[in-house]
Scaffold this motif. Structure first.
Motif, PDB file in Angstrom:
ATOM      1  N   LYS A   1     -23.152 -88.641 -87.111  1.00 54.31           N
ATOM      2  CA  LYS A   1     -22.497 -89.193 -85.873  1.00 54.31           C
ATOM      3  C   LYS A   1     -21.372 -89.778 -85.928  1.00 54.31           C
ATOM      4  O   LYS A   1     -21.224 -90.771 -86.826  1.00 54.31           O
ATOM      5  N   LEU A   2     -20.525 -89.717 -85.162  1.00 48.22           N
ATOM      6  CA  LEU A   2     -19.189 -90.310 -84.911  1.00 48.22           C
ATOM      7  C   LEU A   2     -19.380 -91.908 -84.705  1.00 48.22           C
ATOM      8  O   LEU A   2     -20.273 -92.177 -83.724  1.00 48.22           O
ATOM      9  N   GLU A   3     -18.520 -92.786 -85.018  1.00 36.83           N
ATOM     10  CA  GLU A   3     -18.415 -94.275 -84.793  1.00 36.83           C
ATOM     11  C   GLU A   3     -17.172 -94.438 -83.757  1.00 36.83           C
ATOM     12  O   GLU A   3     -16.207 -94.255 -84.116  1.00 36.83           O
ATOM     13  N   VAL A   4     -17.645 -95.120 -82.618  1.00 30.50           N
ATOM     14  CA  VAL A   4     -16.510 -95.397 -81.678  1.00 30.50           C
ATOM     15  C   VAL A   4     -15.965 -96.735 -82.112  1.00 30.50           C
ATOM     16  O   VAL A   4     -16.754 -97.946 -82.444  1.00 30.50           O
ATOM     17  N   ASN A   5     -14.777 -96.833 -82.573  1.00 30.38           N
ATOM     18  CA  ASN A   5     -13.882 -97.894 -83.059  1.00 30.38           C
ATOM     19  C   ASN A   5     -13.716 -99.097 -82.199  1.00 30.38           C
ATOM     20  O   ASN A   5     -12.860-100.019 -82.521  1.00 30.38           O
ATOM     21  N   PHE A   6     -14.446 -99.228 -81.032  1.00 33.43           N
ATOM     22  CA  PHE A   6     -14.189-100.477 -80.126  1.00 33.43           C
ATOM     23  C   PHE A   6     -15.457-100.421 -79.425  1.00 33.43           C
ATOM     24  O   PHE A   6     -16.218 -99.500 -78.978  1.00 33.43           O
ATOM     25  N   ASN A   7     -15.556-101.724 -78.951  1.00 37.29           N
ATOM     26  CA  ASN A   7     -16.862-101.991 -77.716  1.00 37.29           C
ATOM     27  C   ASN A   7     -16.188-102.157 -76.291  1.00 37.29           C
ATOM     28  O   ASN A   7     -15.117-102.490 -76.304  1.00 37.29           O
TER      29      ASN A   7
ATOM     30  N   LYS B   1     -15.582-104.225 -73.018  1.00 29.22           N
ATOM     31  CA  LYS B   1     -14.946-105.461 -72.634  1.00 29.22           C
ATOM     32  C   LYS B   1     -14.244-106.097 -73.867  1.00 29.22           C
ATOM     33  O   LYS B   1     -13.706-107.309 -73.771  1.00 29.22           O
ATOM     34  N   GLU B   2     -13.701-105.007 -74.734  1.00 30.42           N
ATOM     35  CA  GLU B   2     -12.774-105.460 -75.611  1.00 30.42           C
ATOM     36  C   GLU B   2     -11.369-105.128 -75.386  1.00 30.42           C
ATOM     37  O   GLU B   2     -11.043-104.186 -74.922  1.00 30.42           O
ATOM     38  N   ASP B   3     -10.189-106.059 -75.808  1.00 37.60           N
ATOM     39  CA  ASP B   3      -8.828-105.587 -75.562  1.00 37.60           C
ATOM     40  C   ASP B   3      -8.306-104.392 -76.332  1.00 37.60           C
ATOM     41  O   ASP B   3      -8.727-104.526 -77.578  1.00 37.60           O
ATOM     42  N   MET B   4      -7.743-103.557 -75.730  1.00 38.89           N
ATOM     43  CA  MET B   4      -7.017-102.420 -76.624  1.00 38.89           C
ATOM     44  C   MET B   4      -6.039-101.831 -75.695  1.00 38.89           C
ATOM     45  O   MET B   4      -5.892-101.973 -74.485  1.00 38.89           O
ATOM     46  N   LYS B   5      -5.285-100.917 -76.428  1.00 41.61           N
ATOM     47  CA  LYS B   5      -4.179-100.105 -75.876  1.00 41.61           C
ATOM     48  C   LYS B   5      -4.423 -98.663 -76.554  1.00 41.61           C
ATOM     49  O   LYS B   5      -4.815 -98.667 -77.692  1.00 41.61           O
ATOM     50  N   ILE B   6      -4.192 -97.600 -75.750  1.00 38.64           N
ATOM     51  CA  ILE B   6      -4.172 -96.471 -76.114  1.00 38.64           C
ATOM     52  C   ILE B   6      -2.600 -95.955 -76.358  1.00 38.64           C
ATOM     53  O   ILE B   6      -1.928 -96.311 -75.507  1.00 38.64           O
TER      54      ILE B   6
ATOM     55  N   ASN C   1      -9.011 -87.002 -80.386  1.00 38.71           N
ATOM     56  CA  ASN C   1      -9.020 -88.010 -81.274  1.00 38.71           C
ATOM     57  C   ASN C   1      -7.889 -87.980 -82.297  1.00 38.71           C
ATOM     58  O   ASN C   1      -7.295 -89.012 -82.663  1.00 38.71           O
ATOM     59  N   ASN C   2      -7.480 -86.776 -82.641  1.00 41.26           N
ATOM     60  CA  ASN C   2      -6.350 -86.499 -83.904  1.00 41.26           C
ATOM     61  C   ASN C   2      -5.071 -86.769 -83.323  1.00 41.26           C
ATOM     62  O   ASN C   2      -3.831 -86.887 -83.958  1.00 41.26           O
TER      63      ASN C   2
ATOM     64  N   LYS D   1      -5.454 -97.645 -85.066  1.00 43.13           N
ATOM     65  CA  LYS D   1      -6.232 -96.457 -85.784  1.00 43.13           C
ATOM     66  C   LYS D   1      -6.939 -95.602 -84.492  1.00 43.13           C
ATOM     67  O   LYS D   1      -6.559 -95.774 -83.535  1.00 43.13           O
ATOM     68  N   HIS D   2      -7.743 -94.387 -85.390  1.00 44.81           N
ATOM     69  CA  HIS D   2      -8.071 -93.623 -84.345  1.00 44.81           C
ATOM     70  C   HIS D   2      -9.219 -94.054 -83.664  1.00 44.81           C
ATOM     71  O   HIS D   2      -9.783 -94.988 -83.973  1.00 44.81           O
ATOM     72  N   ILE D   3      -9.446 -93.268 -82.470  1.00 45.99           N
ATOM     73  CA  ILE D   3     -10.722 -93.720 -81.454  1.00 45.99           C
ATOM     74  C   ILE D   3     -11.991 -93.771 -82.323  1.00 45.99           C
ATOM     75  O   ILE D   3     -12.734 -94.359 -82.181  1.00 45.99           O
ATOM     76  N   PHE D   4     -12.426 -92.581 -83.031  1.00 51.97           N
ATOM     77  CA  PHE D   4     -13.501 -92.324 -83.675  1.00 51.97           C
ATOM     78  C   PHE D   4     -13.290 -92.361 -85.176  1.00 51.97           C
ATOM     79  O   PHE D   4     -12.280 -91.733 -85.807  1.00 51.97           O
ATOM     80  N   THR D   5     -14.302 -92.735 -85.941  1.00 51.13           N
ATOM     81  CA  THR D   5     -14.586 -92.615 -87.433  1.00 51.13           C
ATOM     82  C   THR D   5     -15.220 -91.722 -87.826  1.00 51.13           C
ATOM     83  O   THR D   5     -16.573 -91.922 -87.445  1.00 51.13           O
TER      84      THR D   5
END
Length: 412
Positions: free
Chosen positions: A132-138, A140-145, A250-251, A262-266
Motif C-alpha cells: 500500500k502506498l503511503e500519503v506523505n501528508f495529513n 489540515k496540514e500546510d503544504m504546497k503543490i 505522483n512522478n 517530496k513526492h505525494i506518495f511513498t
C-alpha cells in the motif's frame, strides 16, 4: 567460463521447467556441446573443435561417443534445492548464437510423481501482493503543490486539505460512492461525478485529483485552453485537465511540506526511479483488482492510456500471463567456472505491445470484459516501456516475440 547466465521458468503445477542458458561460446562456429539431464542437476560439457564434430546436434545424444573426462570444459547447474528432474526428459531444444534453450519435466519435491500428486488447497490460487502506498501528508496540514521538474509552485499559496479520500476502482458506479453533493442534473458520467470539493484530495493508484480553484492563477491561465496541464515555468508535462478538475501524477509533481520537497506518495520498497515504481505499482494494483471476484481462471488484460496531446493518445497493451511465476537465476555472488548456483524469486510474466493510436485492436481490448484500463502519465509511459524492454532481454531473442507481442517480466 562456459556459462554466462542461467534463467529458468519453473512451473510446479505443470511439472515443467523452461531453461534458457547464455554461454560465452558462439555455437555458429563451435557446436560441440553435450547436455546431460540428471535428476538433481543439468551438466554441460563443451568439447574442443579438434574432435571434428561439426555436425553435432548439441543434444544429450549428440556426443555420446565421448565421455565427460574428454571434455575441455564442464559446468554443473544443481537444481535439487527447488525440484527434481525427470532424466532424459529434455525437449524443444533450440540453439542460436550463444544461447541454449530447452524444456525439461520435473518431479514434485514434496512427494508423489509426475502422474499423481496431492495438491493442497492453499496453493491453488495466490493473490497478488501489492504494498500500500503511503500519503506523505495529513489533512489540515500546510503544504504546497510544486512542479516535480523545476519546483515551481502550482498551488494558490499554502493550502490545507479538509479530506484525503482514496477513490475506488473505476469499475464501480462512482455516483453511489461520493457522500458530498454533486448537482450535475441527470448526468452520471465518470467525469462529472469525479469532482472534488475545493479542499478535497482524491487519489487512486499513483495519481490524485484536485479542484483547479486551489491552483495558482498563473498556472490556470497558462493552461486555460489546454487539455494537458503543463508547468507554466518549464513546460513540463504534469497531468490532464477535465473541466474544473486536474489529475496530477505522483512522478510529475511534488509537495512542499514541513520544509521538505517530496513526492505525494511513498512506496514501501522504493528503488532509485520513482517513475518505474509507480508504473509497477499501477500494473500490480490493476492485476489484483481484476482478480477480485470470480475471475481467477482468466488471464488479465491491462490497457494503459497516455494522453500525449489534445488529439493524441498512445496505448500500452499488457497481457498478464503468469501472476506469480517461480524463476531460477544464477546467483551473481557465487560464480564459479564449473558450477552455477541458482536462486529463486517470483515474477509476473507478461506480453506487451505499444499502439500509437486508437485502432481496432485497442478498441477490442477496451471492450473486452476481461480487460481493465487506466490513464498514466507521459513519463510513466516512456519509462515503463523502457523498463519492460530491459526485462525482455532476459529471454533469448528467438523466444522474445510471439504474435506481435513482446515477452517480458514486470520486475526482476
Amino acid at each position: 567460463m562456459l556459462v554466462k547466465s542461467v534463467f529458468m521458468e519453473l512451473r510446479s503445477r505443470l511439472r515443467s521447467c523452461n531453461v534458457y542458458i547464455t554461454t560465452n561460446v558462439d555455437f555458429k562456429k563451435d557446436c560441440n556441446l553435450k547436455i546431460s539431464i540428471q535428476s538433481n542437476c543439468i551438466v554441460l560439457n563443451y568439447y574442443d573443435n579438434d574432435l571434428k564434430r561439426y555436425d553435432s546436434l548439441s543434444s544429450i545424444e549428440s556426443l555420446s561417443d565421448y565421455s565427460e573426462e574428454e571434455s575441455d570444459v564442464t559446468c554443473v547447474i544443481p537444481i535439487q534445492e527447488f525440484c527434481f528432474i525427470i532424466p532424459n526428459s529434455m525437449s524443444c531444444l533450440k540453439i542460436e548464437k550463444n544461447t541454449v534453450s530447452f524444456r525439461i519435466l520435473t518431479e514434485p519435491k514434496n512427494g508423489g510423481n509426475f502422474y499423481s500428486e496431492i495438491i493442497s488447497t492453499s496453493s491453488i490460487s495466490k493473490e497478488i501482493k501489492v504494498d500500500k502506498l503511503e500519503v506523505n501528508f495529513n489533512a489540515k496540514e500546510d503544504m504546497k503543490i510544486v512542479c516535480g521538474n523545476c519546483s515551481n509552485v502550482l498551488s494558490h499559496g499554502s493550502l490545507k486539505f479538509d479530506r484525503i479520500l482514496e477513490l475506488p476502482t473505476a469499475n464501480l458506479d462512482m455516483s453511489e460512492w461520493f457522500c458530498h453533493g454533486h448537482s450535475h442534473g441527470s448526468s452520471t458520467s465518470h467525469d462529472d461525478v469525479l469532482k472534488p470539493n475545493n479542499l478535497d484530495f482524491l487519489y487512486r493508484l499513483t495519481f490524485f485529483v484536485v479542484n483547479n480553484t486551489i491552483l495558482s492563477e498563473k498556472a490556470n491561465k497558462f493552461n486555460s485552453k489546454r487539455t494537458i496541464y503543463h508547468c507554466n515555468r518549464c513546460l513540463a508535462w504534469l497531468g490532464v485537465k477535465n473541466k474544473d478538475t486536474v489529475k496530477f501524477y505522483n512522478n510529475d509533481v511534488k509537495i512542499h511540506h514541513n520544509s521538505n520537497i517530496k513526492h505525494i506518495f511513498t512506496h514501501k520498497k522504493p528503488t532509485q526511479d520513482v517513475t518505474i515504481d509507480d508504473f509497477i505499482y499501477t500494473v500490480e494494483s490493476l492485476t489484483r483488482e481484476f482478480n477480485l471476484g470470480l475471475q481467477y481462471t482468466m488471464m488479465c488484460k491491462i490497457v494503459l492510456e497516455c494522453t500525449m496531446s489534445a488529439s493524441t493518445k498512445q496505448y500500452l497493451l499488457i497481457w498478464v500471463m503468469d501472476k506469480e511465476l517461480q524463476v531460477l537465476r544464477n546467483d551473481e555472488n557465487s560464480i564459479k567456472p564449473d558450477r552455477v548456483m541458482l536462486k529463486s524469486s517470483f515474477l509476473t510474466k507478461i506480453l506487451y505491445k505499444i499502439e500509437l493510436e486508437l485502432n481496432d485492436e485497442v478498441e477490442t481490448w477496451l471492450a473486452d470484459p476481461s480487460a481493465v484500463s487506466t490513464d498514466i502519465s507521459k513519463s510513466m509511459f516512456s519509462h515503463g516501456l523502457n523498463h519492460l524492454e530491459q526485462m525482455s532481454l532476459k529471454v533469448p531473442e528467438s523466444f522474445r516475440y510471439t504474435n506481435g507481442y513482446t515477452v517480458s517480466y514486470l520486475k526482476a
